[in-house]
Design a protein around this motif. Structure first.
Motif, PDB file in Angstrom:
ATOM      1  N   GLU A  46      -9.197  -2.337 -16.359  1.00  0.00           N
ATOM      2  CA  GLU A  46      -7.948  -2.189 -15.637  1.00  0.00           C
ATOM      3  C   GLU A  46      -7.939  -3.000 -14.347  1.00  0.00           C
ATOM      4  O   GLU A  46      -8.981  -3.241 -13.733  1.00  0.00           O
ATOM      5  N   PHE A  47      -6.736  -3.381 -13.958  1.00  0.00           N
ATOM      6  CA  PHE A  47      -6.534  -4.139 -12.727  1.00  0.00           C
ATOM      7  C   PHE A  47      -6.819  -3.251 -11.528  1.00  0.00           C
ATOM      8  O   PHE A  47      -6.391  -2.100 -11.472  1.00  0.00           O
ATOM      9  N   VAL A  48      -7.513  -3.810 -10.543  1.00  0.00           N
ATOM     10  CA  VAL A  48      -7.772  -3.116  -9.286  1.00  0.00           C
ATOM     11  C   VAL A  48      -6.998  -3.764  -8.150  1.00  0.00           C
ATOM     12  O   VAL A  48      -6.235  -3.116  -7.443  1.00  0.00           O
ATOM     13  N   THR A  49      -7.190  -5.074  -7.994  1.00  0.00           N
ATOM     14  CA  THR A  49      -6.528  -5.786  -6.901  1.00  0.00           C
ATOM     15  C   THR A  49      -6.561  -7.281  -7.164  1.00  0.00           C
ATOM     16  O   THR A  49      -7.391  -7.771  -7.925  1.00  0.00           O
ATOM     17  N   GLY A  50      -5.643  -8.006  -6.534  1.00  0.00           N
ATOM     18  CA  GLY A  50      -5.611  -9.448  -6.672  1.00  0.00           C
ATOM     19  C   GLY A  50      -5.196 -10.100  -5.369  1.00  0.00           C
ATOM     20  O   GLY A  50      -4.580  -9.458  -4.505  1.00  0.00           O
ATOM     21  N   ILE A  51      -5.534 -11.375  -5.223  1.00  0.00           N
ATOM     22  CA  ILE A  51      -5.229 -12.109  -4.004  1.00  0.00           C
ATOM     23  C   ILE A  51      -4.791 -13.512  -4.371  1.00  0.00           C
ATOM     24  O   ILE A  51      -5.343 -14.137  -5.271  1.00  0.00           O
ATOM     25  N   SER A  52      -3.791 -14.000  -3.670  1.00  0.00           N
ATOM     26  CA  SER A  52      -3.270 -15.339  -3.947  1.00  0.00           C
ATOM     27  C   SER A  52      -4.238 -16.403  -3.471  1.00  0.00           C
ATOM     28  O   SER A  52      -5.216 -16.128  -2.768  1.00  0.00           O
ATOM     29  N   TRP A  53      -3.947 -17.655  -3.823  1.00  0.00           N
ATOM     30  CA  TRP A  53      -4.902 -18.725  -3.579  1.00  0.00           C
ATOM     31  C   TRP A  53      -5.237 -18.922  -2.116  1.00  0.00           C
ATOM     32  O   TRP A  53      -6.364 -19.271  -1.775  1.00  0.00           O
ATOM     33  N   ARG A  54      -4.292 -18.717  -1.226  1.00  0.00           N
ATOM     34  CA  ARG A  54      -4.573 -18.857   0.200  1.00  0.00           C
ATOM     35  C   ARG A  54      -4.890 -17.526   0.863  1.00  0.00           C
ATOM     36  O   ARG A  54      -5.253 -17.500   2.025  1.00  0.00           O
ATOM     37  N   GLY A  55      -4.737 -16.454   0.104  1.00  0.00           N
ATOM     38  CA  GLY A  55      -5.031 -15.142   0.667  1.00  0.00           C
ATOM     39  C   GLY A  55      -3.864 -14.483   1.359  1.00  0.00           C
ATOM     40  O   GLY A  55      -4.019 -13.417   1.952  1.00  0.00           O
ATOM     41  N   TYR A  56      -2.674 -15.073   1.260  1.00  0.00           N
ATOM     42  CA  TYR A  56      -1.530 -14.521   1.995  1.00  0.00           C
ATOM     43  C   TYR A  56      -0.904 -13.343   1.259  1.00  0.00           C
ATOM     44  O   TYR A  56      -0.236 -12.508   1.871  1.00  0.00           O
ATOM     45  N   THR A  57      -1.083 -13.304  -0.044  1.00  0.00           N
ATOM     46  CA  THR A  57      -0.479 -12.246  -0.850  1.00  0.00           C
ATOM     47  C   THR A  57      -1.562 -11.457  -1.560  1.00  0.00           C
ATOM     48  O   THR A  57      -2.466 -12.042  -2.150  1.00  0.00           O
ATOM     49  N   THR A  58      -1.467 -10.144  -1.454  1.00  0.00           N
ATOM     50  CA  THR A  58      -2.391  -9.273  -2.170  1.00  0.00           C
ATOM     51  C   THR A  58      -1.610  -8.216  -2.927  1.00  0.00           C
ATOM     52  O   THR A  58      -0.464  -7.903  -2.585  1.00  0.00           O
ATOM     53  N   SER A  59      -2.222  -7.680  -3.944  1.00  0.00           N
ATOM     54  CA  SER A  59      -1.614  -6.580  -4.685  1.00  0.00           C
ATOM     55  C   SER A  59      -2.722  -5.609  -5.068  1.00  0.00           C
ATOM     56  O   SER A  59      -3.883  -6.013  -5.247  1.00  0.00           O
ATOM     57  N   TYR A  60      -2.354  -4.336  -5.180  1.00  0.00           N
ATOM     58  CA  TYR A  60      -3.326  -3.286  -5.447  1.00  0.00           C
ATOM     59  C   TYR A  60      -2.789  -2.311  -6.487  1.00  0.00           C
ATOM     60  O   TYR A  60      -1.591  -2.017  -6.517  1.00  0.00           O
ATOM     61  N   ALA A  61      -3.693  -1.791  -7.286  1.00  0.00           N
ATOM     62  CA  ALA A  61      -3.325  -0.678  -8.153  1.00  0.00           C
ATOM     63  C   ALA A  61      -3.039   0.534  -7.276  1.00  0.00           C
ATOM     64  O   ALA A  61      -3.648   0.700  -6.212  1.00  0.00           O
ATOM     65  N   ASP A  62      -2.125   1.373  -7.705  1.00  0.00           N
ATOM     66  CA  ASP A  62      -1.776   2.552  -6.913  1.00  0.00           C
ATOM     67  C   ASP A  62      -2.990   3.423  -6.626  1.00  0.00           C
ATOM     68  O   ASP A  62      -3.079   4.044  -5.567  1.00  0.00           O
ATOM     69  N   SER A  63      -3.913   3.456  -7.547  1.00  0.00           N
ATOM     70  CA  SER A  63      -5.076   4.337  -7.414  1.00  0.00           C
ATOM     71  C   SER A  63      -6.019   3.932  -6.294  1.00  0.00           C
ATOM     72  O   SER A  63      -6.854   4.735  -5.861  1.00  0.00           O
ATOM     73  N   VAL A  64      -5.901   2.695  -5.807  1.00  0.00           N
ATOM     74  CA  VAL A  64      -6.826   2.235  -4.762  1.00  0.00           C
ATOM     75  C   VAL A  64      -6.118   1.830  -3.475  1.00  0.00           C
ATOM     76  O   VAL A  64      -6.782   1.487  -2.491  1.00  0.00           O
ATOM     77  N   LYS A  65      -4.805   1.875  -3.459  1.00  0.00           N
ATOM     78  CA  LYS A  65      -4.068   1.486  -2.260  1.00  0.00           C
ATOM     79  C   LYS A  65      -4.493   2.323  -1.071  1.00  0.00           C
ATOM     80  O   LYS A  65      -4.624   3.538  -1.157  1.00  0.00           O
ATOM     81  N   GLY A  66      -4.702   1.646   0.043  1.00  0.00           N
ATOM     82  CA  GLY A  66      -5.115   2.338   1.261  1.00  0.00           C
ATOM     83  C   GLY A  66      -6.608   2.577   1.353  1.00  0.00           C
ATOM     84  O   GLY A  66      -7.107   2.960   2.416  1.00  0.00           O
ATOM     85  N   ARG A  67      -7.331   2.343   0.270  1.00  0.00           N
ATOM     86  CA  ARG A  67      -8.786   2.556   0.272  1.00  0.00           C
ATOM     87  C   ARG A  67      -9.558   1.260   0.062  1.00  0.00           C
ATOM     88  O   ARG A  67     -10.645   1.090   0.617  1.00  0.00           O
TER      89      ARG A  67
END
Length: 124
Positions: A46-67
């Motif tokens: 399962e997906f946990v988190t991702g980051i764009s090529w320059r690091g400006y955009t990130t995304s997180y699974a709900d289960s790990v957001k804030g942690r």
């Protein structure tokens, strides 16, 4: 072809922290988005988190957001995952993966390269 090597996994008590690292070699990963996925026993990856090529955009699974926090250093060709307030359900093998796109996405089928994984285990 890029090689990805994860490290930093281990045993940790609930509420503890770990920092995973992903070292890339063979070529730069700075042109591509990166992601962390995890796979627990008997479950799909399962997906946990991702980051764009320059690091400006990130995304997180709900289960790990804030942690959890993902970061990258394009000079060192590395990606990190800081994991805080760990829970027993975070136990899994964690994989660093590259998608040949500038933006991350949560669909593992879109990722082209991944490492051998590093084990994170709750010791509570």
């Amino acid at each position: 072809q890029v090689q990805l090597v994860e490290s930093g996994g281990g045993l940790v008590q609930a509420g503890g922290s770990l920092r995973l690292s992903c070292a890339a070699s063979g070529r730069t990963v700075s042109l591509y988005a990166m992601g962390w996925f995890r796979q627990a026993p008997g479950k799909e990856r399962e997906f946990v988190t991702g980051i764009s090529w320059r690091g400006y955009t990130t995304s997180y699974a709900d289960s790990v957001k804030g942690r959890f926090t993902i970061s990258r250093d394009n000079v060192k060709n590395t990606v990190a995952l800081q994991m805080n307030s760990l829970k027993p359900e975070d136990t899994a093998v964690y994989y660093c993966e590259e998608v040949q796109s500038q933006r991350p996405n949560e669909y593992e089928r879109n990722y082209d390269y991944w490492g051998q994984g590093t084990q994170v285990t709750d010791s509570s």
